[in-house]
Motif scaffolding. Structure first.
Motif, PDB file in Angstrom:
ATOM      1  N   ARG B  12     -19.165   4.251  11.467  1.00  0.00           N
ATOM      2  CA  ARG B  12     -17.858   4.452  12.110  1.00  0.00           C
ATOM      3  C   ARG B  12     -16.935   5.247  11.180  1.00  0.00           C
ATOM      4  O   ARG B  12     -17.087   5.196   9.958  1.00  0.00           O
ATOM      5  N   PRO B  13     -15.966   5.978  11.772  1.00  0.00           N
ATOM      6  CA  PRO B  13     -15.042   6.756  10.929  1.00  0.00           C
ATOM      7  C   PRO B  13     -14.295   5.866   9.940  1.00  0.00           C
ATOM      8  O   PRO B  13     -13.969   4.710  10.247  1.00  0.00           O
ATOM      9  N   LEU B  14     -14.033   6.416   8.761  1.00  0.00           N
ATOM     10  CA  LEU B  14     -13.281   5.697   7.732  1.00  0.00           C
ATOM     11  C   LEU B  14     -11.806   6.101   7.831  1.00  0.00           C
ATOM     12  O   LEU B  14     -11.493   7.281   8.015  1.00  0.00           O
ATOM     13  N   ASP B  15     -10.916   5.127   7.649  1.00  0.00           N
ATOM     14  CA  ASP B  15      -9.479   5.380   7.675  1.00  0.00           C
ATOM     15  C   ASP B  15      -8.923   5.116   6.272  1.00  0.00           C
ATOM     16  O   ASP B  15      -8.716   3.970   5.880  1.00  0.00           O
ATOM     17  N   PRO B  16      -8.726   6.200   5.473  1.00  0.00           N
ATOM     18  CA  PRO B  16      -8.300   5.996   4.082  1.00  0.00           C
ATOM     19  C   PRO B  16      -7.002   5.182   3.985  1.00  0.00           C
ATOM     20  O   PRO B  16      -6.880   4.327   3.107  1.00  0.00           O
ATOM     21  N   GLY B  17      -6.047   5.440   4.874  1.00  0.00           N
ATOM     22  CA  GLY B  17      -4.784   4.693   4.822  1.00  0.00           C
ATOM     23  C   GLY B  17      -5.014   3.197   5.006  1.00  0.00           C
ATOM     24  O   GLY B  17      -4.413   2.372   4.313  1.00  0.00           O
ATOM     25  N   ALA B  18      -5.909   2.844   5.934  1.00  0.00           N
ATOM     26  CA  ALA B  18      -6.184   1.426   6.180  1.00  0.00           C
ATOM     27  C   ALA B  18      -6.891   0.794   4.982  1.00  0.00           C
ATOM     28  O   ALA B  18      -6.617  -0.364   4.617  1.00  0.00           O
ATOM     29  N   ILE B  19      -7.795   1.550   4.356  1.00  0.00           N
ATOM     30  CA  ILE B  19      -8.528   1.005   3.206  1.00  0.00           C
ATOM     31  C   ILE B  19      -7.588   0.860   2.008  1.00  0.00           C
ATOM     32  O   ILE B  19      -7.653  -0.114   1.257  1.00  0.00           O
ATOM     33  N   GLU B  20      -6.671   1.820   1.859  1.00  0.00           N
ATOM     34  CA  GLU B  20      -5.657   1.714   0.812  1.00  0.00           C
ATOM     35  C   GLU B  20      -4.781   0.464   1.035  1.00  0.00           C
ATOM     36  O   GLU B  20      -4.458  -0.252   0.092  1.00  0.00           O
ATOM     37  N   ARG B  21      -4.423   0.204   2.287  1.00  0.00           N
ATOM     38  CA  ARG B  21      -3.594  -0.989   2.558  1.00  0.00           C
ATOM     39  C   ARG B  21      -4.347  -2.281   2.252  1.00  0.00           C
ATOM     40  O   ARG B  21      -3.743  -3.275   1.850  1.00  0.00           O
ATOM     41  N   LEU B  22      -5.673  -2.252   2.421  1.00  0.00           N
ATOM     42  CA  LEU B  22      -6.472  -3.458   2.137  1.00  0.00           C
ATOM     43  C   LEU B  22      -6.308  -3.942   0.702  1.00  0.00           C
ATOM     44  O   LEU B  22      -6.416  -5.140   0.433  1.00  0.00           O
ATOM     45  N   VAL B  23      -6.117  -3.031  -0.247  1.00  0.00           N
ATOM     46  CA  VAL B  23      -6.028  -3.441  -1.653  1.00  0.00           C
ATOM     47  C   VAL B  23      -4.589  -3.728  -2.074  1.00  0.00           C
ATOM     48  O   VAL B  23      -4.345  -4.123  -3.210  1.00  0.00           O
ATOM     49  N   GLY B  24      -3.635  -3.527  -1.174  1.00  0.00           N
ATOM     50  CA  GLY B  24      -2.239  -3.828  -1.489  1.00  0.00           C
ATOM     51  C   GLY B  24      -2.046  -5.320  -1.728  1.00  0.00           C
ATOM     52  O   GLY B  24      -2.799  -6.146  -1.185  1.00  0.00           O
ATOM     53  N   ASP B  25      -1.057  -5.632  -2.551  1.00  0.00           N
ATOM     54  CA  ASP B  25      -0.894  -7.024  -2.967  1.00  0.00           C
ATOM     55  C   ASP B  25       0.450  -7.121  -3.686  1.00  0.00           C
ATOM     56  O   ASP B  25       0.818  -6.195  -4.421  1.00  0.00           O
ATOM     57  N   ASP B  26       1.167  -8.219  -3.480  1.00  0.00           N
ATOM     58  CA  ASP B  26       2.471  -8.340  -4.146  1.00  0.00           C
ATOM     59  C   ASP B  26       2.346  -8.339  -5.669  1.00  0.00           C
ATOM     60  O   ASP B  26       3.306  -8.037  -6.377  1.00  0.00           O
ATOM     61  N   ARG B  27       1.144  -8.645  -6.191  1.00  0.00           N
ATOM     62  CA  ARG B  27       0.940  -8.614  -7.651  1.00  0.00           C
ATOM     63  C   ARG B  27       0.595  -7.220  -8.151  1.00  0.00           C
ATOM     64  O   ARG B  27       0.512  -6.996  -9.355  1.00  0.00           O
ATOM     65  N   ALA B  28       0.329  -6.302  -7.230  1.00  0.00           N
ATOM     66  CA  ALA B  28      -0.194  -4.977  -7.615  1.00  0.00           C
ATOM     67  C   ALA B  28       0.932  -3.966  -7.739  1.00  0.00           C
ATOM     68  O   ALA B  28       1.644  -3.710  -6.775  1.00  0.00           O
ATOM     69  N   GLY B  29       1.081  -3.383  -8.925  1.00  0.00           N
ATOM     70  CA  GLY B  29       2.087  -2.353  -9.130  1.00  0.00           C
ATOM     71  C   GLY B  29       1.588  -0.954  -8.821  1.00  0.00           C
ATOM     72  O   GLY B  29       2.379  -0.036  -8.668  1.00  0.00           O
ATOM     73  N   ALA B  30       0.267  -0.796  -8.751  1.00  0.00           N
ATOM     74  CA  ALA B  30      -0.278   0.545  -8.550  1.00  0.00           C
ATOM     75  C   ALA B  30      -1.504   0.487  -7.647  1.00  0.00           C
ATOM     76  O   ALA B  30      -2.345  -0.403  -7.785  1.00  0.00           O
ATOM     77  N   VAL B  31      -1.569   1.422  -6.733  1.00  0.00           N
ATOM     78  CA  VAL B  31      -2.748   1.582  -5.882  1.00  0.00           C
ATOM     79  C   VAL B  31      -3.202   3.034  -6.011  1.00  0.00           C
ATOM     80  O   VAL B  31      -2.375   3.951  -5.907  1.00  0.00           O
ATOM     81  N   VAL B  32      -4.489   3.234  -6.272  1.00  0.00           N
ATOM     82  CA  VAL B  32      -5.053   4.588  -6.253  1.00  0.00           C
ATOM     83  C   VAL B  32      -6.191   4.602  -5.245  1.00  0.00           C
ATOM     84  O   VAL B  32      -7.046   3.708  -5.246  1.00  0.00           O
ATOM     85  N   CYS B  33      -6.146   5.602  -4.381  1.00  0.00           N
ATOM     86  CA  CYS B  33      -7.143   5.722  -3.319  1.00  0.00           C
ATOM     87  C   CYS B  33      -7.765   7.111  -3.366  1.00  0.00           C
ATOM     88  O   CYS B  33      -7.047   8.112  -3.444  1.00  0.00           O
ATOM     89  N   PHE B  34      -9.078   7.165  -3.347  1.00  0.00           N
ATOM     90  CA  PHE B  34      -9.817   8.433  -3.324  1.00  0.00           C
ATOM     91  C   PHE B  34     -10.499   8.590  -1.974  1.00  0.00           C
ATOM     92  O   PHE B  34     -11.105   7.637  -1.476  1.00  0.00           O
ATOM     93  N   SER B  35     -10.412   9.785  -1.393  1.00  0.00           N
ATOM     94  CA  SER B  35     -11.227  10.119  -0.222  1.00  0.00           C
ATOM     95  C   SER B  35     -12.054  11.348  -0.533  1.00  0.00           C
ATOM     96  O   SER B  35     -11.503  12.384  -0.917  1.00  0.00           O
ATOM     97  N   GLY B  36     -13.337  11.230  -0.378  1.00  0.00           N
ATOM     98  CA  GLY B  36     -14.218  12.390  -0.446  1.00  0.00           C
ATOM     99  C   GLY B  36     -14.451  12.873   0.978  1.00  0.00           C
ATOM    100  O   GLY B  36     -15.022  12.149   1.789  1.00  0.00           O
TER     101      GLY B  36
END
Lengths: 81, 140, 140, 81
Positions: B12-36
């Motif tokens: 199925r198609p990948l949604d980078p924005g949705a996958i980036e949101r999955l790792v979000g967390d109130d303890r997390a100051g930084a999120v880095v997401c790569f899409s190839g």
């Protein structure tokens, strides 16, 4: 108990051989691969770049014996991402 | 140890924005997401279509990759997904995302997750060019 | 030279997925997106609320930062945005995204865009802690 | 032509002084800042960490003269991202 070895071929290896699975006689892995090269000349170009699994485990020595009932997976270089 | 929030090999198609949101967390100051993403050119040739094929062990290999990165870096969470099957130009083939408390490690961890996935994941890319020729990438 | 597709200092919420999509392009094989998010803790203290204030030159400084990164790296596109005003825990304060032909430069370029923005952008973070104390970050 | 200098204070500098803008007499920048420290003791803790703009241009020497009608911006260390 089967008398043969199942060779599963993927991607460029499958394309070179024209089959996904072959049944071949047992023997050393290098011997089995040599027979494949003889039967399917296009496989010769791909084989040096492949890695192999014997019953799911990575092969580090192509001299390893492959008994009847075993499975060999032929894996060309990965190209994900 | 990091929460591993997604490990997926899917047609199925990948949604980078949705996958980036999955790792979000109130303890997390930084999120880095790569899409190839699938490009329309490769080595100067026009790509008409592209398909990924996987070995049956791909899922379990990707789990091992995720575990290894989770153990090597101080992460809050990670997620990684690889696309299979026919894929349109511009679509994401690989998405990897990490979150960290501070930003220092986030780029290094995400880059390592991408590198290790590309090194270990048993998947193969087949390209058909506009001139009708085709190739299995890395196996010319 | 890279397309600079967004340079924004805004009091509206940032959507990292949307900013990541902005740099997508059929020529781009890799997209890296960074989000700097507001955490619920800082140096062990519970953060109750947080506000960003900007100098009037912030917009033009961020344009200069984007131009400098576009000239230093071989990018297809970049986008960068910083949030102002009151901001909720978990929301993105800074989003930076780049796309490149091949993945090599993408992590380095995005990290440089984040570093240069943090170094040069005249904005200030004010934190109020759960115990009622407050601080201007980096100015204790 | 105004006879004074406008000093614009931001973030921690504004909090220390209690004003966003002050009108002060002209003089060397260091002299103006010294007068602010005398009038607003809390500013002393912030000043060493600040950078300054004179009419929009970064100041590299605090001895620079600041004439009537000029604007000084007092910028504490940035903390974006």
């Amino acid at each position: 108990m089967p008398a043969t070895v199942e060779v599963h071929l993927f991607a460029a290896a499958r394309a070179a051989v024209g089959h996904s699975v072959l049944e071949v006689g047992p023997g050393g892995l290098a011997d089995i691969l040599g027979r494949l090269e003889a039967d399917y000349p296009d496989f010769s170009a791909v084989r040096p770049r492949c890695s192999f699994l014997l019953d799911g485990t990575a092969v580090h020595d192509e001299g390893v014996p492959v008994g009847a009932g075993s499975r060999v997976d032929v894996l060309p270089p990965f190209s994900g991402g | 140890m990091a929460d591993i929030r997604l490990v997926e090999v899917t047609d199925r198609p990948l949604d980078p924005g949705a996958i980036e949101r999955l790792v979000g967390d109130d303890r997390a100051g930084a999120v880095v997401c790569f899409s190839g993403n699938v490009r329309d050119h490769d080595h100067g040739r026009v790509v008409a279509s592209l398909t990924y094929e996987a070995h049956p062990t791909a899922d379990s290999v990707l789990k091992d990759v995720a575990q290894e990165i989770a153990s090597r870096f101080d992460l809050v969470a990670l997620a990684v997904a690889h696309r299979l099957g026919p894929i349109a130009i511009g679509d994401a083939a690989l998405v990897a995302a990490v979150s960290t408390g501070h930003r220092g490690d986030a780029f290094a961890a995400c880059a390592a997750l991408v590198d290790l996935t590309k090194e270990r994941l048993p998947v193969w890319k087949h390209q058909v060019f506009a001139d009708g020729t085709d190739e299995w990438v890395n196996c010319a």
